[in-house]
Design a protein around this motif. Sequence first.
Motif, short mmCIF file in Angstrom:
data_model
loop_
_atom_site.label_atom_id
_atom_site.label_comp_id
_atom_site.label_asym_id
_atom_site.label_seq_id
_atom_site.Cartn_x
_atom_site.Cartn_y
_atom_site.Cartn_z
N UNK A 1 0.86 -1.18 0.00
CA UNK A 1 0.00 0.00 0.00
C UNK A 1 0.90 1.23 0.00
N UNK A 2 0.80 2.01 -1.08
CA UNK A 2 1.71 3.15 -1.20
C UNK A 2 0.99 4.48 -1.46
N UNK A 3 -0.34 4.47 -1.38
CA UNK A 3 -1.06 5.74 -1.54
C UNK A 3 -2.43 5.63 -0.87
N UNK A 4 -2.99 6.78 -0.53
CA UNK A 4 -4.34 6.79 0.04
C UNK A 4 -5.35 6.38 -1.03
N UNK A 5 -5.07 6.73 -2.29
CA UNK A 5 -5.98 6.36 -3.38
C UNK A 5 -6.10 4.84 -3.49
N UNK A 6 -4.99 4.15 -3.37
CA UNK A 6 -5.02 2.69 -3.45
C UNK A 6 -5.75 2.11 -2.23
N UNK B 1 13.83 7.28 -2.66
CA UNK B 1 14.37 7.25 -4.03
C UNK B 1 13.25 7.54 -5.03
N UNK B 2 13.56 8.41 -5.99
CA UNK B 2 12.59 8.82 -7.01
C UNK B 2 12.05 7.64 -7.81
N UNK B 3 12.92 6.68 -8.07
CA UNK B 3 12.58 5.58 -8.98
C UNK B 3 11.74 4.50 -8.31
N UNK B 4 11.56 4.58 -7.01
CA UNK B 4 10.86 3.51 -6.31
C UNK B 4 9.52 3.97 -5.76
N UNK B 5 8.58 3.03 -5.70
CA UNK B 5 7.30 3.39 -5.09
C UNK B 5 7.43 3.22 -3.58
N UNK B 6 6.39 3.62 -2.88
CA UNK B 6 6.43 3.57 -1.42
C UNK B 6 6.41 4.96 -0.83
N UNK B 7 5.98 5.03 0.41
CA UNK B 7 5.83 6.30 1.09
C UNK B 7 7.16 6.77 1.68
N UNK B 8 7.39 8.08 1.66
CA UNK B 8 8.59 8.61 2.32
C UNK B 8 8.47 8.40 3.83
N UNK B 9 9.59 8.07 4.48
CA UNK B 9 9.53 7.77 5.92
C UNK B 9 8.90 8.89 6.75
N UNK C 1 -9.45 -2.29 6.00
CA UNK C 1 -8.00 -2.54 5.90
C UNK C 1 -7.39 -2.65 7.29
N UNK C 2 -6.70 -3.75 7.51
CA UNK C 2 -5.95 -3.87 8.76
C UNK C 2 -4.46 -3.78 8.45
N UNK C 3 -3.82 -2.76 8.96
CA UNK C 3 -2.40 -2.56 8.68
C UNK C 3 -1.56 -3.42 9.63
N UNK C 4 -1.13 -4.56 9.10
CA UNK C 4 -0.40 -5.51 9.93
C UNK C 4 1.11 -5.31 9.91
N UNK C 5 1.57 -4.40 9.09
CA UNK C 5 3.02 -4.22 9.08
C UNK C 5 3.51 -3.15 8.14
N UNK C 6 4.82 -3.03 8.12
CA UNK C 6 5.53 -2.13 7.22
C UNK C 6 6.41 -2.96 6.31
N UNK C 7 6.31 -2.71 5.00
CA UNK C 7 7.23 -3.33 4.05
C UNK C 7 8.24 -2.27 3.64
N UNK C 8 9.49 -2.50 3.97
CA UNK C 8 10.53 -1.52 3.71
C UNK C 8 11.27 -1.85 2.42
N UNK C 9 11.38 -0.85 1.54
CA UNK C 9 12.17 -0.96 0.32
C UNK C 9 13.42 -0.13 0.51
N UNK C 10 14.57 -0.76 0.39
CA UNK C 10 15.83 -0.07 0.68
C UNK C 10 16.62 0.20 -0.58
#
Length: 226
Positions: free
Chosen positions: A94-99, A122-130, A146-155
């Motif tokens: 989940x990377x946006x409120x619209x989604x 990073x500009x080239x990656x999806x995901x929310x800024x910290x 929606x139940x937010x069970x976690x954070x998926x981190x893209x490094x």
Amino acid sequence: MSGIRERVHYYQERIARFRPDAPCRLMAVSKGQSREAIDAAIDAGVCLFGENRVQEAVSKWTKRCPNIELHMIGHLQSNKVKCAIQTFSAVDSIDSLALADALNRRLEVPLSVMLEVNVGAEETKSGLRPDLVRQYLTDVGRFPRLQFDGILAVLPQAKDSSHGERKRIRNLMQETAELWRICQSDRWPWAPLSELSMGMSGDYEWALEAGATVIRIGQGIFGPRD
Ligand SMILES: *Cc1c(COP(=O)(O)O)cnc(C)c1O
């Protein structure tokens, strides 16, 4: 499919060694891999899989296997939401409120999701800024299914194997784990955030060290993708 069993056991052993007392699960990322390879991983004891494309997942996962979790870990377009709900047991990207809104509208029963965080902004990656994560977790309370069970981190990927680069990635992982704990302590009823999904084939040991509860391994288990 030779070697898949051995490599699954290798990662399970590494998890046990790095994390003797805190649990961490192994997610096999099966994008770009055949159904035969997936079956070999299931036979080796993997019960958590990740795919990053809806169409590909639909074609390979024709039946839902009991006891096997299939998570969406790639960017999800709003027009694929309905199909995704039928195919995946969770959406970790989940990377946006619209989604979030699009999913919530389509769902009839609650869905487990994770917030995707673009740790290096990073500009080239999806995901929310910290720096936007805590506000976002406040806002998603308005999506009751929606139940937010976690954070998926893209490094970011390490640019080279220098000491400085390695230290930079390790620090980012520690900061991400810290952010995850802070968000947990906000105690939003819709965001228990018990999971931190972080670490891939190239950097999973640092993720285990930082406290990840899921590591996502693709090529390390299956070998190169098509
Ligand atoms: C492909 C992918 C992975 C796994 O990457 P490997 O380098 O094959 O281990 C993990 N997470 C996400 C989000 C991916 O898209």
